[in-house]
Design an enzyme around this catalytic site. Sequence first.
Site, mmCIF file in Angstrom:
data_model
loop_
_atom_site.group_PDB
_atom_site.id
_atom_site.type_symbol
_atom_site.label_atom_id
_atom_site.label_comp_id
_atom_site.label_asym_id
_atom_site.label_seq_id
_atom_site.Cartn_x
_atom_site.Cartn_y
_atom_site.Cartn_z
ATOM 1 C CE LYS A 9 38.863 74.070 50.718
ATOM 2 N NZ LYS A 9 39.105 74.824 52.158
ATOM 3 C CG ASP A 133 35.107 75.711 50.058
ATOM 4 O OD1 ASP A 133 35.497 76.879 49.657
ATOM 5 O OD2 ASP A 133 35.208 75.271 51.114
#
Length: 288
Positions: A9, A133
């Site tokens: 990401k 995350d």
Amino acid sequence: MAKWLARAKVNLVLDVVGPRVDGYHELRTIFQSIELADILSVELADDIVVVCPAPGVPDGPGNLAFRAAARLRERFQVSAGCRITIEKRIPAAAGLGGGSADAAAALVALNELWGLDLTSADLVALASEIGSDVPFMVAGGTCLGAGRGELLTPVATAGRFPIAVVVPPVAVATPAAYQAVDRWPTPLHPAIEPALAALRRGRWQDLAAAVGNTFEAPVAAAEPRIAEVIATIRRVVPHGVVMSGSGSAIAVIAPRPWQVEELVRRLPDCFVWAGLTARAGVSRLAKN
Ligand code: C5P
């Protein structure tokens, strides 16, 4: 043996709002999956075994994928084990969520391998116990993140767009980066709305103008090579250059191919990747 893609990401916008009483920091961020990915091979075994033949990335219990597998097995009293082999392509300790991506892929893969029938909402909830995350890495695509990063709202986007990632040869420890933010006298608190509007409309130049990250100034001040790399990138690509997570990776929005070639030429000590954003975080590779 099944193979899974565990995508990295970037944070297009990251506002560290401030410290919380539980020791974490309140965030507002836009997470974006990209096509850069690790590959996990996952098969049944008697015990949990995680092998990652890459320098600087732990095998066994120190690996987030191991912790994800152990947590899932304990929670659902699974008697089977697994052997997970990680082919590492995402640079570690770079703000690209590489370890979190592997944990997310382990959760999705083992849900299938162990026949647990958990929904993706169940997996996202479990993921927040592994790391801040990891829920996004399970959800994937483009999401607004709040809280520690685990409160996710999907963001509508007009399509995929080109993106590059440059990683200076500097590993950043996330807790130290949060401390640097806490000590920084003038933290940047980038607005989220302009980036959301640009994503909705597919206006990549507007998106480039809307990126920002609270970590960037304090982390670049602490690590001179990161500051130099950012300055070099901005000479080649004037807009849409932003640190991802707590660094050291720098994301570049919608670069032209000649600009990517120029970055490779000017930054021989950096990892440079260019590709597209992605609509998923984890996906199965076709069996062969
Ligand atoms: O959740 P995770 O294990 O990834 O976080 C690692 C460290 O980063 C935490 O121990 C904390 O110091 C810091 N952190 C934070 N605020 C967040 C996420 C992480 O302070 N939202």
